[in-house]
Design a protein around this motif. Structure first.
Motif, PDB file in Angstrom:
ATOM      1  N   GLY A  43       0.801  -1.222   0.000  1.00  0.00           N
ATOM      2  CA  GLY A  43       0.000   0.000   0.000  1.00  0.00           C
ATOM      3  C   GLY A  43       0.831   1.268   0.000  1.00  0.00           C
ATOM      4  O   GLY A  43       0.350   2.348  -0.403  1.00  0.00           O
ATOM      5  N   ASN A  44       2.096   1.173   0.423  1.00  0.00           N
ATOM      6  CA  ASN A  44       2.961   2.344   0.440  1.00  0.00           C
ATOM      7  C   ASN A  44       3.324   2.829  -0.956  1.00  0.00           C
ATOM      8  O   ASN A  44       3.875   3.916  -1.115  1.00  0.00           O
ATOM      9  CB  ASN A  44       4.244   2.050   1.220  1.00  0.00           C
ATOM     10  CG  ASN A  44       4.047   2.039   2.726  1.00  0.00           C
ATOM     11  OD1 ASN A  44       4.987   2.256   3.484  1.00  0.00           O
ATOM     12  ND2 ASN A  44       2.823   1.776   3.175  1.00  0.00           N
ATOM     13  N   ALA A  45       3.029   2.041  -1.970  1.00  0.00           N
ATOM     14  CA  ALA A  45       3.275   2.480  -3.346  1.00  0.00           C
ATOM     15  C   ALA A  45       2.468   3.729  -3.683  1.00  0.00           C
ATOM     16  O   ALA A  45       2.841   4.488  -4.582  1.00  0.00           O
ATOM     17  CB  ALA A  45       2.935   1.358  -4.326  1.00  0.00           C
ATOM     18  N   GLU A  46       1.369   3.948  -2.969  1.00  0.00           N
ATOM     19  CA  GLU A  46       0.516   5.106  -3.225  1.00  0.00           C
ATOM     20  C   GLU A  46       0.781   6.253  -2.260  1.00  0.00           C
ATOM     21  O   GLU A  46       0.157   7.314  -2.370  1.00  0.00           O
ATOM     22  CB  GLU A  46      -0.950   4.687  -3.140  1.00  0.00           C
ATOM     23  CG  GLU A  46      -1.339   3.626  -4.168  1.00  0.00           C
ATOM     24  CD  GLU A  46      -2.803   3.234  -4.058  1.00  0.00           C
ATOM     25  OE1 GLU A  46      -3.495   3.751  -3.157  1.00  0.00           O
ATOM     26  OE2 GLU A  46      -3.243   2.410  -4.871  1.00  0.00           O
ATOM     27  N   TYR A  47       1.685   6.084  -1.319  1.00  0.00           N
ATOM     28  CA  TYR A  47       1.950   7.126  -0.326  1.00  0.00           C
ATOM     29  C   TYR A  47       2.760   8.274  -0.944  1.00  0.00           C
ATOM     30  O   TYR A  47       3.766   8.049  -1.607  1.00  0.00           O
ATOM     31  CB  TYR A  47       2.744   6.556   0.850  1.00  0.00           C
ATOM     32  CG  TYR A  47       1.941   5.781   1.864  1.00  0.00           C
ATOM     33  CD1 TYR A  47       0.623   5.429   1.642  1.00  0.00           C
ATOM     34  CD2 TYR A  47       2.517   5.388   3.072  1.00  0.00           C
ATOM     35  CE1 TYR A  47      -0.100   4.717   2.579  1.00  0.00           C
ATOM     36  CE2 TYR A  47       1.803   4.673   4.025  1.00  0.00           C
ATOM     37  CZ  TYR A  47       0.491   4.340   3.768  1.00  0.00           C
ATOM     38  OH  TYR A  47      -0.232   3.631   4.707  1.00  0.00           O
ATOM     39  N   ALA A  48       2.315   9.502  -0.688  1.00  0.00           N
ATOM     40  CA  ALA A  48       3.044  10.680  -1.172  1.00  0.00           C
ATOM     41  C   ALA A  48       2.885  11.866  -0.247  1.00  0.00           C
ATOM     42  O   ALA A  48       3.425  12.930  -0.516  1.00  0.00           O
ATOM     43  CB  ALA A  48       2.573  11.059  -2.585  1.00  0.00           C
ATOM     44  N   GLN A  49       2.115  11.719   0.837  1.00  0.00           N
ATOM     45  CA  GLN A  49       1.811  12.849   1.720  1.00  0.00           C
ATOM     46  C   GLN A  49       2.182  12.520   3.165  1.00  0.00           C
ATOM     47  O   GLN A  49       1.447  12.808   4.089  1.00  0.00           O
ATOM     48  CB  GLN A  49       0.315  13.197   1.620  1.00  0.00           C
ATOM     49  CG  GLN A  49      -0.130  13.633   0.234  1.00  0.00           C
ATOM     50  CD  GLN A  49       0.369  15.009  -0.129  1.00  0.00           C
ATOM     51  OE1 GLN A  49       0.841  15.746   0.713  1.00  0.00           O
ATOM     52  NE2 GLN A  49       0.265  15.357  -1.410  1.00  0.00           N
ATOM     53  N   ASN A  50       3.324  11.874   3.346  1.00  0.00           N
ATOM     54  CA  ASN A  50       3.855  11.579   4.678  1.00  0.00           C
ATOM     55  C   ASN A  50       3.025  10.559   5.458  1.00  0.00           C
ATOM     56  O   ASN A  50       3.091  10.510   6.691  1.00  0.00           O
ATOM     57  CB  ASN A  50       4.012  12.867   5.510  1.00  0.00           C
ATOM     58  CG  ASN A  50       4.697  13.963   4.723  1.00  0.00           C
ATOM     59  OD1 ASN A  50       5.758  13.747   4.159  1.00  0.00           O
ATOM     60  ND2 ASN A  50       4.080  15.126   4.666  1.00  0.00           N
ATOM     61  N   GLN A  51       2.263   9.730   4.743  1.00  0.00           N
ATOM     62  CA  GLN A  51       1.482   8.701   5.430  1.00  0.00           C
ATOM     63  C   GLN A  51       2.385   7.706   6.153  1.00  0.00           C
ATOM     64  O   GLN A  51       1.998   7.142   7.180  1.00  0.00           O
ATOM     65  CB  GLN A  51       0.594   7.949   4.429  1.00  0.00           C
ATOM     66  CG  GLN A  51      -0.492   8.798   3.783  1.00  0.00           C
ATOM     67  CD  GLN A  51      -0.089   9.276   2.397  1.00  0.00           C
ATOM     68  OE1 GLN A  51       1.053   9.666   2.178  1.00  0.00           O
ATOM     69  NE2 GLN A  51      -1.028   9.249   1.465  1.00  0.00           N
ATOM     70  N   SER A  52       3.588   7.493   5.636  1.00  0.00           N
ATOM     71  CA  SER A  52       4.493   6.557   6.299  1.00  0.00           C
ATOM     72  C   SER A  52       4.929   7.081   7.662  1.00  0.00           C
ATOM     73  O   SER A  52       5.166   6.291   8.586  1.00  0.00           O
ATOM     74  CB  SER A  52       5.717   6.272   5.422  1.00  0.00           C
ATOM     75  OG  SER A  52       6.441   7.455   5.160  1.00  0.00           O
ATOM     76  N   VAL A  53       5.010   8.394   7.799  1.00  0.00           N
ATOM     77  CA  VAL A  53       5.337   8.988   9.101  1.00  0.00           C
ATOM     78  C   VAL A  53       4.185   8.754  10.074  1.00  0.00           C
ATOM     79  O   VAL A  53       4.397   8.387  11.236  1.00  0.00           O
ATOM     80  CB  VAL A  53       5.636  10.490   8.963  1.00  0.00           C
ATOM     81  CG1 VAL A  53       6.068  11.075  10.308  1.00  0.00           C
ATOM     82  CG2 VAL A  53       6.724  10.743   7.923  1.00  0.00           C
ATOM     83  N   SER A  54       2.970   8.956   9.604  1.00  0.00           N
ATOM     84  CA  SER A  54       1.799   8.738  10.451  1.00  0.00           C
ATOM     85  C   SER A  54       1.677   7.281  10.870  1.00  0.00           C
ATOM     86  O   SER A  54       1.347   6.987  12.026  1.00  0.00           O
ATOM     87  CB  SER A  54       0.529   9.193   9.717  1.00  0.00           C
ATOM     88  OG  SER A  54       0.565  10.574   9.455  1.00  0.00           O
ATOM     89  N   ASP A  55       1.938   6.358   9.942  1.00  0.00           N
ATOM     90  CA  ASP A  55       1.891   4.937  10.287  1.00  0.00           C
ATOM     91  C   ASP A  55       2.883   4.619  11.407  1.00  0.00           C
ATOM     92  O   ASP A  55       2.573   3.866  12.337  1.00  0.00           O
ATOM     93  CB  ASP A  55       2.226   4.077   9.063  1.00  0.00           C
ATOM     94  CG  ASP A  55       1.081   3.990   8.070  1.00  0.00           C
ATOM     95  OD1 ASP A  55      -0.027   4.470   8.387  1.00  0.00           O
ATOM     96  OD2 ASP A  55       1.300   3.447   6.966  1.00  0.00           O
ATOM     97  N   PHE A  56       4.076   5.206  11.307  1.00  0.00           N
ATOM     98  CA  PHE A  56       5.083   4.964  12.340  1.00  0.00           C
ATOM     99  C   PHE A  56       4.655   5.585  13.667  1.00  0.00           C
ATOM    100  O   PHE A  56       4.763   4.959  14.728  1.00  0.00           O
ATOM    101  CB  PHE A  56       6.432   5.526  11.891  1.00  0.00           C
ATOM    102  CG  PHE A  56       7.548   5.294  12.871  1.00  0.00           C
ATOM    103  CD1 PHE A  56       8.146   4.050  12.978  1.00  0.00           C
ATOM    104  CD2 PHE A  56       7.988   6.317  13.695  1.00  0.00           C
ATOM    105  CE1 PHE A  56       9.171   3.827  13.890  1.00  0.00           C
ATOM    106  CE2 PHE A  56       9.011   6.108  14.608  1.00  0.00           C
ATOM    107  CZ  PHE A  56       9.602   4.854  14.709  1.00  0.00           C
ATOM    108  N   ALA A  57       4.151   6.811  13.610  1.00  0.00           N
ATOM    109  CA  ALA A  57       3.726   7.497  14.835  1.00  0.00           C
ATOM    110  C   ALA A  57       2.601   6.750  15.535  1.00  0.00           C
ATOM    111  O   ALA A  57       2.504   6.772  16.770  1.00  0.00           O
ATOM    112  CB  ALA A  57       3.291   8.928  14.510  1.00  0.00           C
ATOM    113  N   LYS A  58       1.756   6.066  14.763  1.00  0.00           N
ATOM    114  CA  LYS A  58       0.626   5.330  15.328  1.00  0.00           C
ATOM    115  C   LYS A  58       0.986   3.901  15.735  1.00  0.00           C
ATOM    116  O   LYS A  58       0.116   3.158  16.200  1.00  0.00           O
ATOM    117  CB  LYS A  58      -0.519   5.297  14.309  1.00  0.00           C
ATOM    118  CG  LYS A  58      -1.111   6.674  14.016  1.00  0.00           C
ATOM    119  CD  LYS A  58      -2.108   6.618  12.860  1.00  0.00           C
ATOM    120  CE  LYS A  58      -2.636   8.000  12.522  1.00  0.00           C
ATOM    121  NZ  LYS A  58      -3.524   7.980  11.329  1.00  0.00           N
ATOM    122  N   GLY A  59       2.236   3.515  15.569  1.00  0.00           N
ATOM    123  CA  GLY A  59       2.658   2.173  15.969  1.00  0.00           C
ATOM    124  C   GLY A  59       2.294   1.081  14.995  1.00  0.00           C
ATOM    125  O   GLY A  59       2.353  -0.104  15.330  1.00  0.00           O
TER     126      GLY A  59
END
Length: 438
Positions: free
Chosen positions: A256-272
Motif C-alpha cells: 500500500g505504500n506504493a501510493e503514499y506521497a503525503q507523509n502517510q508513512s510517518v503517520s503509520d510509524f507514529a501510530k505504531g
C-alpha cells in the motif's frame, strides 16, 4: 530537501525556465532596487506537520524582524507539491517573492535560470561571512566553483527511526546496521503482526533521495564527471532495483505504500503500525502526531556492509533548506537584512529547534540544546557519511524523471508485476531520454 513534502514536479516548466533569463521579485530593472524598502514578500517552505504549524513558528519571528528593522514581511507558506513550479513560474514571469526557501537539491538548477542573487564574498560579508556555515551545507548551494545561489537555513539528514516496543516484542535487541539485517529483522516483526518499514512510493523526491544513496552504496552515480546523465549504468540499475525490491522481493515495505506521497508513512510509524521509518529529522513531526520521544530510537541508515562512512558507505543525502533572494527584488537591502536575521545565531536556534533540524551555522550548531541523542546521529551523518545530490543544472529534471520511474516501479511491485533488472533499466532509459541536453 525536506521531510514534509509531496512530489516536486515541473520538468516541462523547468526547461522553459532554464532557457529564460527573466528574474523574480518586483523590480522592473532586473537588477534589484530599494524601491519598496518597508516590505518584503517571503515564500517559506512547509517544514512542519502543517502549514498552520509553520505560521505559528514563523510569524513571531517575522514580527520580531519588523520591530527591529521596520520592514513588514508578508509570509506565504508554500506546500512542497507546489513550491518548485511556483518558483519556476516566477523566474519566467518576473513576478515572485523577494526572499524564498528552496530545497537545497534545486540550488544548481535554479542558479542556472539567472534569477537568484549570487552570494559572492561581498554579499556574504553582509550576513557575517561565508565561514559561519558548515561545509556540508555550503556544498548544496550551487555549482562548485561558482558563487552560491542561496544560503543554508536548515540542515537535515536521513536516519532510521525504530519503535522500541515493536523491536522488543519481536526479540530484536538493536537496530539493523545493514540492509540484510533489516530484511532479517523484518521477518521477526511480521511474525508479530506489524509492518516493517514505511516508504513514500509515489513521492518522486523521496524516491530520488533513497535511490541516490543506494547508488552511492553501489559505487555508482547518476551523472558522469562532466555532468551528463548516466542513469542506466549497472550500479545505478542495481541500486534502484535493490530499493524497489524492499517491496517487490523482500516484502518489508507494505504494498500500500506504493501510493503514499503525503507523509502517510510517518503517520503509520507514529501510530505504531510500522516498526521502522527512513526520514529526515522526524522528531518534531512525530511529536506533533502524539508519539513520545521515549517510544522510538534513532540510528544511522543501513549500509550494504560494515558501518556508515564515505564512498560506498554513504547513508544519506545532504538534506536541507536554503534561503535565496530573487535578483530583481525591489527591497534588496531589506532582503539581505532578512537573510542575516534568519541565519543569526538566535534565530537559527529558535527555528531549528522548532523543526528538529540542525543549524547549518557553526556557532548555533554548537549550542548544547542540539546535543541530543537524535541530533548526535544526524550531525555525525552530515559530518561523516552524507553526500550532496548532483549540483548540476539538470538536477530538478533528474528528480522528476527518475523519481517518476521509481514511482512506476513501486506501482508494478504493488500490482504483483515482476520488477526485473531489465524492467528497471527500461524505466531508467526512458527517464534519461526525457532529460534535456546539458
Amino acid at each position: 530537501m525536506r521531510s514534509i513534502r509531496a512530489a516536486a514536479v515541473g520538468a516541462v516548466t523547468l526547461s522553459l525556465a532554464l532557457a529564460a533569463s527573466a528574474c523574480g521579485g518586483g523590480s522592473s530593472t532586473g537588477g534589484g532596487s530599494n524601491d519598496s524598502p518597508k516590505t518584503l514578500t517571503y515564500w517559506a517552505s512547509n517544514q512542519g506537520a502543517s502549514i498552520e504549524v509553520d505560521k505559528k513558528v514563523l510569524q513571531p519571528e517575522l514580527d520580531k524582524f519588523e520591530k527591529q528593522y521596520g520592514i513588514k514581511v508578508k509570509l506565504e507558506v508554500v506546500p512542497w507539491s507546489d513550491l518548485l513550479n511556483r518558483i519556476l513560474t516566477a523566474t519566467t514571469s518576473g513576478q515572485g517573492p523577494d526572499v524564498l526557501n528552496i530545497g537545497n537539491t534545486w540550488s544548481a538548477s535554479l542558479q542556472a535560470t539567472g534569477a537568484l542573487l549570487p552570494w559572492d564574498a561581498k554579499n556574504f560579508a553582509k550576513i557575517g561571512g561565508k565561514d559561519r556555515f558548515v561545509d556540508s551545507a555550503l556544498g548544496s548551494t550551487g555549482v562548485q566553483g561558482q558563487d552560491p545561489a542561496a544560503v543554508p537555513l536548515y540542515s537535515m539528514a536521513y536516519a532510521l527511526y525504530y519503535n522500541k516496543q515493536i523491536f522488543a516484542d519481536a526479540g530484536i535487541s538493536k537496530p539493523p546496521a545493514t540492509w540484510d539485517e533489516l530484511v532479517a529483522d523484518g521477518k521477526k516483526i511480521q511474525a508479530k503482526g506489524k509492518q516493517v518499514i514505511g516508504a513514500e512510493g509515489a513521492n518522486v523526491s523521496e524516491n530520488i533521495h533513497h535511490v541516490f544513496v543506494f547508488a552511492k552504496q553501489h559505487g555508482a552515480d547518476f551523472f558522469t564527471a562532466d555532468g551528463k546523465p548516466d542513469f542506466t549504468n549497472d550500479g545505478v540499475v542495481a541500486a534502484v532495483k535493490q530499493y524497489v525490491d524492499l517491496m517487490a522481493k523482500d516484502k518489508v515495505i507494505p504494498q500500500g505504500n506504493a501510493e503514499y506521497a503525503q507523509n502517510q508513512s510517518v503517520s503509520d510509524f507514529a501510530k505504531g503500525k510500522t516498526a521502522m521509518l527512513l526520514w529526515q529529522s522526524a522528531s518534531a513531526n512525530l511529536k506533533s502526531q502524539g508519539m513520545s520521544e521515549d517510544a522510538y530510537g534513532i540510528a544511522p541508515v543501513p549500509v550494504r556492509s560494515g558501518a556508515p562512512g564515505t564512498g560506498t558507505q554513504v547513508n544519506s543525502m545532504v538534506a536541507g533548506i536554503n534561503m535565496a533572494v530573487f535578483k530583481n527584488t525591489d527591497n534588496l537591502d531589506g532582503a539581505t537584512k532578512f537573510v542575516k536575521f534568519m541565519t543569526s545565531d538566535d534565530e537559527q536556534k529558535i527555528l531549528n529547534k522548532a523543526y528538529s533540524s540542525i543549524p547549518p551555522v557553526k556557532s548555533a550548531q554548537a549550542d548544547p540544546s542540539f546535543n541530543t541523542p537524535a541530533n548526535a546521529v544526524l550531525k555525525n551523518t552530515l559530518a561523516t557519511s552524507a553526500a550532496a545530490l548532483p549540483q548540476v543544472a539538470q538536477e530538478s529534471q533528474f528528480e522528476t524523471t527518475v523519481g517518476t520511474a521509481v514511482k512506476e516501479l513501486f506501482a508494478d511491485a504493488a500490482a504483483g508485476r515482476a520488477v526485473t533488472t531489465d524492467s528497471v533499466k527500461a524505466k531508467l532509459e526512458k527517464a534519461q531520454q526525457q532529460m534535456p541536453a546539458k
